[in-house]
Design an enzyme around this catalytic site. Structure first.
Site, PDB file in Angstrom:
ATOM      1  N   GLY A  67       0.778  -1.239   0.000  1.00 42.12           N
ATOM      2  CA  GLY A  67       0.000   0.000   0.000  1.00 42.12           C
ATOM      3  C   GLY A  67       0.806   1.284   0.000  1.00 42.12           C
ATOM      4  O   GLY A  67       0.303   2.339   0.395  1.00 42.12           O
ATOM      5  N   ASN A 101       1.706   3.095  -2.570  1.00 38.53           N
ATOM      6  CA  ASN A 101       1.082   4.077  -3.463  1.00 38.53           C
ATOM      7  C   ASN A 101      -0.152   4.688  -2.811  1.00 38.53           C
ATOM      8  O   ASN A 101      -0.404   5.894  -2.943  1.00 38.53           O
ATOM      9  CB  ASN A 101       0.728   3.432  -4.801  1.00 38.53           C
ATOM     10  CG  ASN A 101       1.913   3.391  -5.744  1.00 38.53           C
ATOM     11  OD1 ASN A 101       2.322   4.408  -6.286  1.00 38.53           O
ATOM     12  ND2 ASN A 101       2.490   2.206  -5.904  1.00 38.53           N
ATOM     13  N   LEU A 159      -9.871  -8.309 -13.282  1.00 45.75           N
ATOM     14  CA  LEU A 159     -11.243  -7.830 -13.085  1.00 45.75           C
ATOM     15  C   LEU A 159     -12.149  -8.304 -14.215  1.00 45.75           C
ATOM     16  O   LEU A 159     -11.716  -8.389 -15.372  1.00 45.75           O
ATOM     17  CB  LEU A 159     -11.239  -6.306 -13.013  1.00 45.75           C
ATOM     18  CG  LEU A 159     -10.319  -5.736 -11.924  1.00 45.75           C
ATOM     19  CD1 LEU A 159     -10.133  -4.234 -12.112  1.00 45.75           C
ATOM     20  CD2 LEU A 159     -10.875  -6.048 -10.544  1.00 45.75           C
ATOM     21  N   ASN A 191      -5.395   2.852 -12.766  1.00 45.79           N
ATOM     22  CA  ASN A 191      -4.435   1.853 -12.280  1.00 45.79           C
ATOM     23  C   ASN A 191      -3.030   2.406 -12.479  1.00 45.79           C
ATOM     24  O   ASN A 191      -2.800   3.225 -13.367  1.00 45.79           O
ATOM     25  CB  ASN A 191      -4.582   0.552 -13.078  1.00 45.79           C
ATOM     26  CG  ASN A 191      -3.637  -0.535 -12.599  1.00 45.79           C
ATOM     27  OD1 ASN A 191      -3.472  -0.731 -11.382  1.00 45.79           O
ATOM     28  ND2 ASN A 191      -3.010  -1.241 -13.514  1.00 45.79           N
ATOM     29  N   HIS A 242       0.793   0.897 -13.219  1.00 43.53           N
ATOM     30  CA  HIS A 242       1.487  -0.324 -13.618  1.00 43.53           C
ATOM     31  C   HIS A 242       2.975  -0.020 -13.698  1.00 43.53           C
ATOM     32  O   HIS A 242       3.371   0.993 -14.292  1.00 43.53           O
ATOM     33  CB  HIS A 242       0.966  -0.808 -14.971  1.00 43.53           C
ATOM     34  CG  HIS A 242       1.604  -2.083 -15.420  1.00 43.53           C
ATOM     35  ND1 HIS A 242       1.283  -3.302 -14.874  1.00 43.53           N
ATOM     36  CD2 HIS A 242       2.585  -2.323 -16.320  1.00 43.53           C
ATOM     37  CE1 HIS A 242       2.031  -4.238 -15.439  1.00 43.53           C
ATOM     38  NE2 HIS A 242       2.833  -3.664 -16.320  1.00 43.53           N
ATOM     39  N   THR A 273      -9.387  -0.581 -18.590  1.00 43.30           N
ATOM     40  CA  THR A 273     -10.308  -1.158 -19.561  1.00 43.30           C
ATOM     41  C   THR A 273     -10.245  -2.683 -19.396  1.00 43.30           C
ATOM     42  O   THR A 273      -9.432  -3.195 -18.624  1.00 43.30           O
ATOM     43  CB  THR A 273      -9.926  -0.762 -21.002  1.00 43.30           C
ATOM     44  OG1 THR A 273      -8.564  -1.134 -21.227  1.00 43.30           O
ATOM     45  CG2 THR A 273     -10.087   0.728 -21.226  1.00 43.30           C
ATOM     46  N   GLU A 328      -9.077  -5.068 -21.054  1.00 40.16           N
ATOM     47  CA  GLU A 328      -7.819  -5.768 -21.347  1.00 40.16           C
ATOM     48  C   GLU A 328      -6.778  -5.417 -20.289  1.00 40.16           C
ATOM     49  O   GLU A 328      -6.513  -4.229 -20.044  1.00 40.16           O
ATOM     50  CB  GLU A 328      -7.318  -5.366 -22.746  1.00 40.16           C
ATOM     51  CG  GLU A 328      -6.358  -6.370 -23.321  1.00 40.16           C
ATOM     52  CD  GLU A 328      -5.862  -5.962 -24.709  1.00 40.16           C
ATOM     53  OE1 GLU A 328      -4.867  -6.518 -25.161  1.00 40.16           O
ATOM     54  OE2 GLU A 328      -6.472  -5.061 -25.318  1.00 40.16           O
ATOM     55  N   GLU A 363       6.742   6.319  -8.832  1.00 42.84           N
ATOM     56  CA  GLU A 363       5.304   6.014  -8.751  1.00 42.84           C
ATOM     57  C   GLU A 363       4.621   6.911  -7.719  1.00 42.84           C
ATOM     58  O   GLU A 363       3.486   7.361  -7.915  1.00 42.84           O
ATOM     59  CB  GLU A 363       5.089   4.549  -8.354  1.00 42.84           C
ATOM     60  CG  GLU A 363       5.468   3.551  -9.418  1.00 42.84           C
ATOM     61  CD  GLU A 363       5.097   2.125  -9.020  1.00 42.84           C
ATOM     62  OE1 GLU A 363       4.007   1.909  -8.486  1.00 42.84           O
ATOM     63  OE2 GLU A 363       5.928   1.216  -9.241  1.00 42.84           O
TER      64      GLU A 363
HETATM   65  C1  GRF Z   1       3.448  -1.022  -7.450  1.00 44.16           C
HETATM   66  O1  GRF Z   1       4.682  -1.246  -8.061  1.00 44.16           O
HETATM   67  C2  GRF Z   1       2.382  -0.797  -8.487  1.00 44.16           C
HETATM   68  O2  GRF Z   1       2.857  -0.162  -9.641  1.00 44.16           O
HETATM   69  C3  GRF Z   1       1.959  -2.201  -8.844  1.00 44.16           C
HETATM   70  O3  GRF Z   1       2.037  -2.910  -7.636  1.00 44.16           O
HETATM   71  C4  GRF Z   1       2.937  -2.272  -6.740  1.00 44.16           C
HETATM   72  C5  GRF Z   1       2.159  -1.957  -5.508  1.00 44.16           C
HETATM   73  O4  GRF Z   1       2.963  -1.417  -4.486  1.00 44.16           O
HETATM   74  N1  GRF Z   1       0.665  -2.189  -9.465  1.00 44.16           N
HETATM   75  P1  GRF Z   1       2.255  -0.744  -3.234  1.00 44.16           P
HETATM   76  O5  GRF Z   1       1.299  -1.765  -2.647  1.00 44.16           O
HETATM   77  O6  GRF Z   1       1.550   0.485  -3.713  1.00 44.16           O
HETATM   78  O7  GRF Z   1       3.376  -0.439  -2.288  1.00 44.16           O
END
Ligand code: GRF
Length: 211
Positions: A12, A14, A93, A107, A109, A141, A143, A174
């Site tokens: 978590g 992010n 999903l 999202n 990625h 989306t 895909e 990020e």
């Molecule tokens: C991040 O690298 C994000 O890009 C990916 O999964 C990871 C999640 O990390 N989708 P966190 O749980 O936010 O620390």
């Protein structure tokens, strides 16, 4: 006040970055809930400690993907979300779920999409001999890891990099990229035009700067 619901499966970090940005920058939005498909997701404790409602919808409790997504949708919608933020939410999903949140689910990625969708993106970038790598925020989306791109962050791949060192370098970016993209959504600056995201100028900033 707009409502943001954040979905996590693990650490978590992010989600934490978004919570901090929303508060420090006084967004016209609240983190209405943090929801996880795993009761042991570490991020739940951070959310609770910050007074954010949390919920667990355990995917293991449902016999099918459709039933899990329907239950999750019901819990999410209980918080009247304007935006659903996937932040390390490790689930594929169903199309019905994605359609329900079309244009209001983001999202992040950890790759420069369209390169390296799916898992193990940092190792994939190393194996491919890439000199740059990064992260992408996109609308969700049907895909997996596709969908209109909002923004990307680029980092160098350095000699001697390992999967862990490269992941750590990307993660720092990020935590800047995702809050910035979410803020643009909250400010109503993102529109999807024929599959491409258009970003309106920030309030008070002219659309084009003259040299
Ligand atoms: C991040 O690298 C994000 O890009 C990916 O999964 C990871 C999640 O990390 N989708 P966190 O749980 O936010 O620390």
């Amino acid at each position: 006040m707009k409502n943001i619901v954040i979905l996590i499966s693990g650490r978590g970090s992010n989600m934490e970055a978004v919570v901090h940005a929303a508060r420090n920058e006084q967004w016209p939005a609240r983190i209405a809930a943090v929801i996880s498909n795993r009761a042991d997701a570490k991020g739940l404790a951070f959310a609770a400690a910050h007074g954010i409602p949390t919920a667990v919808v355990a995917n293991k409790a449902y016999p099918s993907r459709e039933q899990f997504d329907a239950a999750l949708q019901q819990v999410i919608d209980g918080f009247a979300p304007d935006l659903v933020v996937l932040a390390g939410f490790m689930r594929i999903l169903t199309p019905a779920f994605v359609e329900h949140y079309a244009g209001r689910m983001l999202n992040i990625h950890p790759s420069l999409l369209p390169l390296f969708p799916g898992l193990h993106t940092h190792q994939q970038a190393l194996d491919a001999g890439e000199t740059v790598h990064g992260a992408t925020v996109h609308f969700v989306t049907a895909e997996l890891d596709h969908g209109p791109v909002v923004d990307q962050a680029v980092v160098p791949v350095l000699p001697g990099d390992t999967e862990a060192s490269l992941a750590a370098r990307v993660l720092v970016q990020e935590h800047v990229l995702y809050p910035r993209a979410i803020r643009m959504f909250i400010e109503g600056r993102l529109t999807i035009d024929n599959g491409t995201v258009q970003i309106a100028a920030a309030p008070g900033v002219p659309a084009t700067a003259s040299a």
